[in-house]
Design an enzyme around this catalytic site. Structure first.
Site, PDB file in Angstrom:
ATOM      1  N   ASP A  15       0.838  -1.201   0.000  1.00  0.00           N
ATOM      2  CA  ASP A  15       0.000   0.000   0.000  1.00  0.00           C
ATOM      3  C   ASP A  15       0.876   1.257   0.000  1.00  0.00           C
ATOM      4  OD1 ASP A  15      -2.383   1.400  -0.054  1.00  0.00           O
ATOM      5  OD2 ASP A  15      -2.654   1.382   2.116  1.00  0.00           O
ATOM      6  N   VAL A  16       1.807   1.313  -0.940  1.00  0.00           N
ATOM      7  CA  VAL A  16       2.681   2.480  -1.037  1.00  0.00           C
ATOM      8  C   VAL A  16       1.903   3.632  -1.667  1.00  0.00           C
ATOM      9  CG1 VAL A  16       4.776   3.424  -2.084  1.00  0.00           C
ATOM     10  CG2 VAL A  16       4.754   1.075  -1.228  1.00  0.00           C
TER      11      VAL A  16
END
Length: 207
Positions: A30-31
């Site tokens: 979940d960058v």
């Protein structure tokens, strides 16, 4: 944020991802910019930190309209099953966000006809293809850049390589870190002495 602050944040993000991938075999999943926490303690080597890593498996799959628009790799159908390669794609989009000042989840550029999330890599590629590379960069960043245009273009090249449409065309996180460290001759971090590979130009990224 001026160029120096953005460059240090990009370097810290690359270090964090390389550490997760290489040292622990973990995928972040979940960058995105809300998960890059900036520090203001004056330590340039720790200007930012990645947060909320490896939590994606705890949540039910989201419908396409509810996902973190613009950050996820195009091949990622179930956000609970990210890969090293999809992480690198997201990191590339994060770099592009730093360079352009445009949020890929906001739909601020009308290339998709309104409210849809901005496909930031494809928008950047279309601008560069028309040889308007200077138009890509955030004008505030250009104003505060202090003559760092070459470094900005170098990070743009890294970002577009990371955001290639084809997963196999993307570099590994450790390669990304080496390239980002080399930008500015180590001014923003530890420069590597290994032979530099050629990743091409932004226009060479997969369409």
């Amino acid at each position: 944020m001026d160029w120096d602050a953005r460059a240090r944040a990009a370097l810290c993000a690359a270090r964090g991802m390389a550490h997760l991938h290489a040292a622990h075999g973990l995928v972040h999943g979940d960058v995105k910019s809300p998960n890059l926490l900036l520090r203001h303690d004056g330590d340039p080597d720790n200007a930012a930190a990645l947060s909320d890593y490896s939590l994606q498996h705890l949540f039910a799959p989201l419908p396409p309209s509810a996902r973190a628009g613009g950050y996820h790799a195009p091949e990622l159908v179930d956000p609970r099953r990210p890969t090293f390669s999809s992480d690198v794609y997201s990191l590339g989009v994060l770099f592009l966000e730093m360079l352009t000042g445009k949020c890929p989840a906001s739909g601020t550029v009308g290339v998709d006809g309104g409210g849809a999330a901005l496909d930031l890599p494809r928008w950047v590629q279309s601008v560069v293809r028309e040889e308007w590379t200077a138009e890509v960069f955030d004008q505030e960043l250009v104003r505060l850049g202090g003559g760092a245009e070459e470094e900005m273009v170098a990070l743009l090249q890294v970002a577009m390589a990371c955001a290639a449409t084809v997963p196999d065309a993307r570099p590994e996180a450790t390669e990304v870190l080496k390239r980002v460290e080399e930008i500015g001759g180590g001014r923003h971090g530890r420069a590597t002495t290994e032979e530099e590979g050629s990743w091409g130009t932004p226009t060479g990224a997969s369409p």
